[in-house]
Scaffold this active site. Structure first.
Site, PDB file in Angstrom:
ATOM      1  N   LYS A 146       6.032   0.436   1.824  1.00 40.89           N
ATOM      2  CA  LYS A 146       7.032   0.369   3.100  1.00 40.89           C
ATOM      3  C   LYS A 146       6.464  -0.452   3.991  1.00 40.89           C
ATOM      4  CE  LYS A 146       6.181   4.805   3.805  1.00 40.89           C
ATOM      5  NZ  LYS A 146       5.245   5.218   2.547  1.00 40.89           N
TER       6      LYS A 146
ATOM      7  N   ARG B 198       9.542  12.246   7.887  1.00 41.65           N
ATOM      8  CA  ARG B 198       8.485  12.702   6.975  1.00 41.65           C
ATOM      9  C   ARG B 198       8.911  14.201   6.344  1.00 41.65           C
ATOM     10  NH1 ARG B 198       4.434   8.401   7.282  1.00 41.65           N
ATOM     11  NH2 ARG B 198       3.175   8.642   5.450  1.00 41.65           N
TER      12      ARG B 198
ATOM     13  N   ARG C 160      -5.995  -0.328  -1.275  1.00 43.69           N
ATOM     14  CA  ARG C 160      -5.439  -1.086   0.092  1.00 43.69           C
ATOM     15  C   ARG C 160      -6.494  -1.477   1.128  1.00 43.69           C
ATOM     16  NH1 ARG C 160      -0.775   1.925   3.021  1.00 43.69           N
ATOM     17  NH2 ARG C 160      -2.034   3.537   2.894  1.00 43.69           N
TER      18      ARG C 160
ATOM     19  N   ARG D 258      -8.962   1.945   5.063  1.00 42.57           N
ATOM     20  CA  ARG D 258      -8.356   2.972   5.998  1.00 42.57           C
ATOM     21  C   ARG D 258      -9.248   4.347   5.572  1.00 42.57           C
ATOM     22  NH1 ARG D 258      -2.135   2.990   6.220  1.00 42.57           N
ATOM     23  NH2 ARG D 258      -2.249   5.241   5.982  1.00 42.57           N
TER      24      ARG D 258
ATOM     25  N   ARG E  18      -2.430  13.439   0.044  1.00 45.52           N
ATOM     26  CA  ARG E  18      -1.168  12.773   1.068  1.00 45.52           C
ATOM     27  C   ARG E  18      -0.003  12.668  -0.221  1.00 45.52           C
ATOM     28  NH1 ARG E  18      -3.634   7.443   2.333  1.00 45.52           N
ATOM     29  NH2 ARG E  18      -1.680   6.551   3.130  1.00 45.52           N
TER      30      ARG E  18
END
Ligand code: ADP
Ligand code: ADP
Length: 214
Positions: free
Chosen positions: A14, A90, A127, A160, A171
């Protein structure tokens, strides 16, 4: 006029695609996750501590908090000609509250960027993020030219906190338990468009552009 929502699993792409689409359409990219990370970085307010206690576990920040933050942001002047929401809504409640709030200028595109679950873990744990430039990399799929450094700003890339394996698993569960209800809400209203996010970044971008034309 574009009032766009990108919804989808964590790691689906996203943020990567939102950055490209917003440059292309010249609209603001509004990521509630980014807003929360900026709040947490700034420091020690009660609100920052509250947000941290959820984000660090991979839980959703309570709706009252996120809804206020989001509406405050989209009331700003730069959003009057459109915007892209990345990571909001969400939950089913967030989707309903958003529709009610936007009665006079409803969403124009709700796009699910969907990715097979087995790919997501590698996407998230691989990531790497450049905080200042906002660029997103991946050590497996989309590495920077120089290891550990942003191509654009040269700054050090970070991992992160919530991309640690323990948090990633939660998550994904939160996505299934809470966010999929918002996806189903849009599907039932027949406004949901689905783009597969497994292909390479440029192919996904081209498909999104097609969807955004209609
Ligand atoms: P989200 O905002 O949905 O969590 P991101 O845009 O941050 O997703 O992407 C998650 C990770 O996957 C990042 O490391 C990014 O570089 C990588 N990525 C994004 N899109 C693709 C793609 N189409 N193919 C391979 N890797 C991708
Ligand atoms: P990703 O793109 O990897 O899914 P985000 O940057 O969108 O991650 O979000 C990071 C975290 O911020 C989420 O795991 C959640 O704790 C919090 N968050 C972001 N958006 C929302 C939202 N709409 N409602 C509740 N919590 C949110």
């Amino acid at each position: 006029m574009y009032n766009i929502v990108f919804i989808g699993p964590p790691g689906g792409g996203k943020g990567t695609q939102a950055d490209m689409v917003c440059k292309d359409l010249n609209i603001p990219h509004i990521s509630t996750g980014e807003i929360f990370r900026a709040m947490m970085k700034e420091g020690k307010s009660e609100l920052a501590d509250l947000v941290r206690s959820y984000v660090s576990k991979g839980e959703l920040v309570p709706d009252e908090v996120v809804v206020d933050v989001l509406f405050d942001r989209i009331s700003k002047d730069d959003c009057q000609n459109g915007y892209l929401l990345d990571g909001f809504p969400r939950s089913l409640n967030q989707a309903e509250v958003l529709d009610a709030k936007l009665k006079n200028s409803p969403l124009t595109h709700v796009i699910l960027i969907d990715v097979d679950e087995e790919l997501l873990f590698k996407r998230l744990t691989g990531r790497r993020t450049a905080v200042k430039s906002g660029k997103i990399y991946n050590i497996y799929f989309n590495p920077p030219k120089v290891e550990g450094k942003c191509d654009v700003s040269g700054e050090d890339l970070i991992i992160r906190d919530d991309d640690k394996p323990e948090t990633v698993t939660n998550r994904m569960k939160v996505y299934k338990d809470q966010t999929m209800a918002a996806v189903e809400y849009y599907r039932a209203k027949k406004v949901l468009r689905v783009v597969r996010g497994e292909k390479n970044i440029d192919v996904v971008f081209a498909e999104l552009k097609e969807v955004l034309k209609s």
